[in-house]
Design a protein around this motif. Sequence first.
Motif, PDB file in Angstrom:
ATOM      1  N   SER A   8     -12.334   3.032 -64.210  1.00  0.00           N
ATOM      2  CA  SER A   8     -13.031   1.939 -64.894  1.00  0.00           C
ATOM      3  C   SER A   8     -14.431   2.357 -65.319  1.00  0.00           C
ATOM      4  O   SER A   8     -14.928   1.913 -66.357  1.00  0.00           O
ATOM      5  N   GLY A  12     -13.515   2.661 -68.926  1.00  0.00           N
ATOM      6  CA  GLY A  12     -13.753   1.251 -69.194  1.00  0.00           C
ATOM      7  C   GLY A  12     -12.675   0.384 -68.574  1.00  0.00           C
ATOM      8  O   GLY A  12     -11.580   0.848 -68.268  1.00  0.00           O
ATOM      9  N   GLU A  13     -12.999  -0.889 -68.407  1.00  0.00           N
ATOM     10  CA  GLU A  13     -12.066  -1.816 -67.778  1.00  0.00           C
ATOM     11  C   GLU A  13     -10.885  -2.178 -68.666  1.00  0.00           C
ATOM     12  O   GLU A  13      -9.868  -2.643 -68.172  1.00  0.00           O
ATOM     13  N   GLU A  14     -11.010  -1.997 -69.955  1.00  0.00           N
ATOM     14  CA  GLU A  14      -9.950  -2.379 -70.885  1.00  0.00           C
ATOM     15  C   GLU A  14      -8.894  -1.297 -71.072  1.00  0.00           C
ATOM     16  O   GLU A  14      -7.897  -1.526 -71.755  1.00  0.00           O
ATOM     17  N   SER A  15      -9.095  -0.130 -70.482  1.00  0.00           N
ATOM     18  CA  SER A  15      -8.143   0.970 -70.615  1.00  0.00           C
ATOM     19  C   SER A  15      -6.830   0.615 -69.916  1.00  0.00           C
ATOM     20  O   SER A  15      -6.814   0.032 -68.836  1.00  0.00           O
ATOM     21  N   SER A  16      -5.730   0.980 -70.540  1.00  0.00           N
ATOM     22  CA  SER A  16      -4.425   0.675 -69.946  1.00  0.00           C
ATOM     23  C   SER A  16      -4.206   1.446 -68.643  1.00  0.00           C
ATOM     24  O   SER A  16      -3.522   0.958 -67.745  1.00  0.00           O
ATOM     25  N   THR A  18      -6.613   2.147 -66.436  1.00  0.00           N
ATOM     26  CA  THR A  18      -7.385   1.415 -65.431  1.00  0.00           C
ATOM     27  C   THR A  18      -6.642   0.161 -65.000  1.00  0.00           C
ATOM     28  O   THR A  18      -6.514  -0.120 -63.801  1.00  0.00           O
ATOM     29  N   ILE A  19      -6.141  -0.592 -65.960  1.00  0.00           N
ATOM     30  CA  ILE A  19      -5.413  -1.823 -65.643  1.00  0.00           C
ATOM     31  C   ILE A  19      -4.155  -1.500 -64.835  1.00  0.00           C
ATOM     32  O   ILE A  19      -3.834  -2.192 -63.871  1.00  0.00           O
ATOM     33  N   GLY A  63      -8.485 -10.994 -66.705  1.00  0.00           N
ATOM     34  CA  GLY A  63      -8.918  -9.603 -66.800  1.00  0.00           C
ATOM     35  C   GLY A  63      -9.999  -9.190 -65.827  1.00  0.00           C
ATOM     36  O   GLY A  63     -10.655  -8.176 -66.018  1.00  0.00           O
ATOM     37  N   GLU A  64     -10.193  -9.925 -64.774  1.00  0.00           N
ATOM     38  CA  GLU A  64     -11.191  -9.583 -63.761  1.00  0.00           C
ATOM     39  C   GLU A  64     -10.545  -8.764 -62.655  1.00  0.00           C
ATOM     40  O   GLU A  64     -10.413  -9.200 -61.516  1.00  0.00           O
ATOM     41  N   TRP A  65     -10.137  -7.547 -62.997  1.00  0.00           N
ATOM     42  CA  TRP A  65      -9.403  -6.689 -62.046  1.00  0.00           C
ATOM     43  C   TRP A  65     -10.239  -6.322 -60.830  1.00  0.00           C
ATOM     44  O   TRP A  65      -9.726  -6.237 -59.735  1.00  0.00           O
TER      45      TRP A  65
END
Length: 69
Positions: A8, A12-16, A18-19, A63-65
């Motif tokens: 992350s 970044g947090e939006e990366s697949s 990372t998710i 989206g608050e992983w």
Amino acid sequence: MIIGYVFSFNLGEESSITIGLFGLSIVIGGYDLFKVGLKNLTKLQFDMKTLMTIAIIGAAIIGEWEKVL
């Protein structure tokens, strides 16, 4: 989970990736709680596990992983 935090910061947090890593951490670490929580939710029996299950689902949807873990 730690690898998810590293990714992350780097991707970044939006990366697949990372998710996916955070999602995998949730599945591995919270499987028993989630299973019992969903069973109680279908019966409308609210306890701590049910409320935590609702919180995990809500945080994942918005989206608050990092808050989930």
